[in-house]
Design a protein around this motif. Structure first.
Motif, PDB file in Angstrom:
ATOM      1  N   VAL A 152       0.870  -1.188   0.000  1.00 12.25           N
ATOM      2  CA  VAL A 152       0.000   0.000   0.000  1.00 12.25           C
ATOM      3  C   VAL A 152       0.907   1.239   0.000  1.00 12.25           C
ATOM      4  N   PRO A 153       1.134   1.825  -1.180  1.00 12.99           N
ATOM      5  CA  PRO A 153       1.995   3.019  -1.220  1.00 12.99           C
ATOM      6  C   PRO A 153       1.247   4.260  -0.713  1.00 12.99           C
ATOM      7  N   THR A 154       1.870   5.020   0.184  1.00 13.80           N
ATOM      8  CA  THR A 154       1.263   6.250   0.689  1.00 13.80           C
ATOM      9  C   THR A 154       2.351   7.318   0.875  1.00 13.80           C
ATOM     10  N   MET A 155       1.877   8.541   1.109  1.00 17.37           N
ATOM     11  CA  MET A 155       2.805   9.610   1.486  1.00 17.37           C
ATOM     12  C   MET A 155       2.645   9.924   2.970  1.00 17.37           C
ATOM     13  N   GLY A 156       2.016   9.036   3.710  1.00 22.24           N
ATOM     14  CA  GLY A 156       1.868   9.238   5.151  1.00 22.24           C
ATOM     15  C   GLY A 156       0.712  10.147   5.501  1.00 22.24           C
ATOM     16  N   ALA A 157       0.734  10.681   6.745  1.00 21.53           N
ATOM     17  CA  ALA A 157      -0.415  11.419   7.298  1.00 21.53           C
ATOM     18  C   ALA A 157      -1.660  10.546   7.115  1.00 21.53           C
TER      19      ALA A 157
ATOM     20  N   ILE B  99      -5.280  -0.611   3.551  1.00 22.88           N
ATOM     21  CA  ILE B  99      -4.479  -1.550   4.360  1.00 22.88           C
ATOM     22  C   ILE B  99      -5.364  -2.731   4.799  1.00 22.88           C
ATOM     23  N   LYS B 100      -6.604  -2.408   5.180  1.00 25.62           N
ATOM     24  CA  LYS B 100      -7.523  -3.480   5.600  1.00 25.62           C
ATOM     25  C   LYS B 100      -7.832  -4.411   4.428  1.00 25.62           C
ATOM     26  N   MET B 101      -8.001  -3.840   3.247  1.00 27.64           N
ATOM     27  CA  MET B 101      -8.264  -4.665   2.066  1.00 27.64           C
ATOM     28  C   MET B 101      -7.072  -5.591   1.809  1.00 27.64           C
ATOM     29  N   ALA B 102      -5.867  -5.033   1.937  1.00 29.92           N
ATOM     30  CA  ALA B 102      -4.647  -5.823   1.721  1.00 29.92           C
ATOM     31  C   ALA B 102      -4.549  -6.948   2.751  1.00 29.92           C
ATOM     32  N   LYS B 103      -4.899  -6.622   3.984  1.00 29.45           N
ATOM     33  CA  LYS B 103      -4.818  -7.587   5.087  1.00 29.45           C
ATOM     34  C   LYS B 103      -5.710  -8.812   4.820  1.00 29.45           C
ATOM     35  N   GLU B 104      -6.862  -8.556   4.176  1.00 29.47           N
ATOM     36  CA  GLU B 104      -7.796  -9.644   3.842  1.00 29.47           C
ATOM     37  C   GLU B 104      -7.194 -10.619   2.830  1.00 29.47           C
ATOM     38  N   MET B 105      -6.304 -10.090   1.966  1.00 29.79           N
ATOM     39  CA  MET B 105      -5.843 -10.889   0.822  1.00 29.79           C
ATOM     40  C   MET B 105      -4.396 -11.376   0.938  1.00 29.79           C
ATOM     41  N   CYS B 106      -3.623 -10.789   1.878  1.00 31.00           N
ATOM     42  CA  CYS B 106      -2.172 -11.047   1.881  1.00 31.00           C
ATOM     43  C   CYS B 106      -1.684 -11.452   3.273  1.00 31.00           C
ATOM     44  N   HIS B 107      -0.578 -12.213   3.305  1.00 33.44           N
ATOM     45  CA  HIS B 107       0.041 -12.570   4.590  1.00 33.44           C
ATOM     46  C   HIS B 107       0.849 -11.400   5.139  1.00 33.44           C
ATOM     47  N   LEU B 108       1.528 -10.715   4.218  1.00 29.48           N
ATOM     48  CA  LEU B 108       2.433  -9.640   4.642  1.00 29.48           C
ATOM     49  C   LEU B 108       2.025  -8.341   3.943  1.00 29.48           C
ATOM     50  N   VAL B 109       1.706  -7.327   4.743  1.00 29.54           N
ATOM     51  CA  VAL B 109       1.237  -6.062   4.165  1.00 29.54           C
ATOM     52  C   VAL B 109       2.276  -4.968   4.421  1.00 29.54           C
ATOM     53  N   VAL B 110       2.900  -4.505   3.338  1.00 19.91           N
ATOM     54  CA  VAL B 110       3.889  -3.434   3.437  1.00 19.91           C
ATOM     55  C   VAL B 110       3.193  -2.104   3.145  1.00 19.91           C
ATOM     56  N   VAL B 111       3.261  -1.188   4.111  1.00 20.56           N
ATOM     57  CA  VAL B 111       2.717   0.157   3.910  1.00 20.56           C
ATOM     58  C   VAL B 111       3.914   1.071   3.703  1.00 20.56           C
TER      59      VAL B 111
END
Ligand code: AMP
Length: 284
Positions: free
Chosen positions: A29-34, A43-55
């Motif tokens: 999940v690419p972000t610029m923060g804040a 991030i929640k969507m990624a968590k549903e589909m992946c073991h490891l979620v990199v933000v």
């Protein structure tokens, strides 16, 4: 806090190698923060589909123009880590600019066509910066899935385009725009708005809704729909239109009438803050 903070490319690569050797599914999940609820929904969507979620949290200098808000862009890495953790992120990757762009860096990814309109006109070089940094993140994190928001619809289309054109082995997932209760799309830049400007900014979702209702009531003509949006925004004294555009979606080609699906996208300056928003208009 369970989340791990990584600041170097080497350390990130090491973790990814370990995860790949265990056949873990990786999400980025690419972000610029804040971080706000819009980011957290991805991030929640990624968590549903992946073991490891990199933000990734990286205020990418190459996507800001010379007179834009790079220096004042809100930064709070500690808070971002805590929010990413609560949404199910595994790792926050927050490199320094010098880690991503060491001295002598001179290679850029340039997508033609769809970058030559809307934000590409108002922000020359912006999409080149975005495509370059996201390509680098894809190469560092090697995600199976990468998550982007509909809020930045043109950006999501640019990323889908270069990922496909350059054969990146990643599936691009696009999440719905998260809005405040009163309809304003969440954005890290909303922090810049005074109370008065925050109220004035509601003209953006209001104008998009007007067009949506008109389409529901049978209006198909692009010229009329654009006029409706422009007239509504113009009524607000604190708002200044950068663009109001309606294009075919996903090609972003010019159309006179909505036949199937179109993207209505706007960029509006409220005070000194430039905000973007969009909705998909469906003819049927
Ligand atoms: P940014 O930190 O603004 O670069 O945004 C990082 C990612 O979050 C991008 O893919 C954005 O499209 C997405 N995003 C930003 N605002 C929202 C929102 N209100 N709802 C959903 N996604 C968003």
């Amino acid at each position: 806090m369970a989340i791990r903070l990584i600041k170097t490319i080497d350390e990130m690569r090491e973790l990814i190698e370990q995860a790949k050797s265990k056949e873990r599914v990786i999400g980025l999940v690419p972000t610029m923060g804040a971080l706000h609820e819009g980011h957290l929904s991805l991030i929640k969507m990624a968590k549903e589909m992946c073991h490891l979620v990199v933000v990734s949290v990286f205020v990418n200098p190459t996507q800001f123009g010379p007179n834009e808000d790079l220096d004042k862009y809100p930064r709070d890495l500690h808070e971002d880590c805590s929010k990413a953790d609560s949404a199910g992120g595994t790792v926050v990757f927050a490199p320094e600019a010098s880690e991503m762009y060491p001295d002598g860096f001179s290679t850029f990814v340039n997508v033609s066509g769809i970058t030559e309109k809307m934000c590409g006109v108002s922000r020359p070089g912006h999409f080149q910066g975005v495509a370059t940094v996201v390509s680098k993140l894809f190469n560092i994190v090697k995600p199976n899935y990468a998550y982007f928001g509909q809020k930045d619809a043109q950006q999501a289309l640019v990323i889908e385009k270069f990922a496909n054109d350059l054969n990146f082995d990643v599936k691009i997932c696009v999440g719905y725009t998260v809005r405040d209760e009163d309809g304003l799309a969440l954005s890290s830049r909303n922090q810049y708005l005074s109370d008065e400007e925050r109220k004035a900014a509601l003209v953006i979702p209001r104008s998009l809704n007007l067009a949506e209702d008109a389409v529901k009531n049978g209006e198909r003509e692009i010229k009329k729909l654009k006029e409706m949006v422009v007239n509504e925004i113009t009524k607000e004294k604190l708002a200044e239109i950068d663009y109001v555009e309606i294009y075919d979606c996903p090609s972003l080609e010019e159309i006179d009438e909505i036949k199937d699906i179109a993207l209505l996208a706007v960029a509006v300056k409220v005070g000194t803050t430039r905000l973007i928003d969009n909705i998909v208009l469906e003819a049927n």
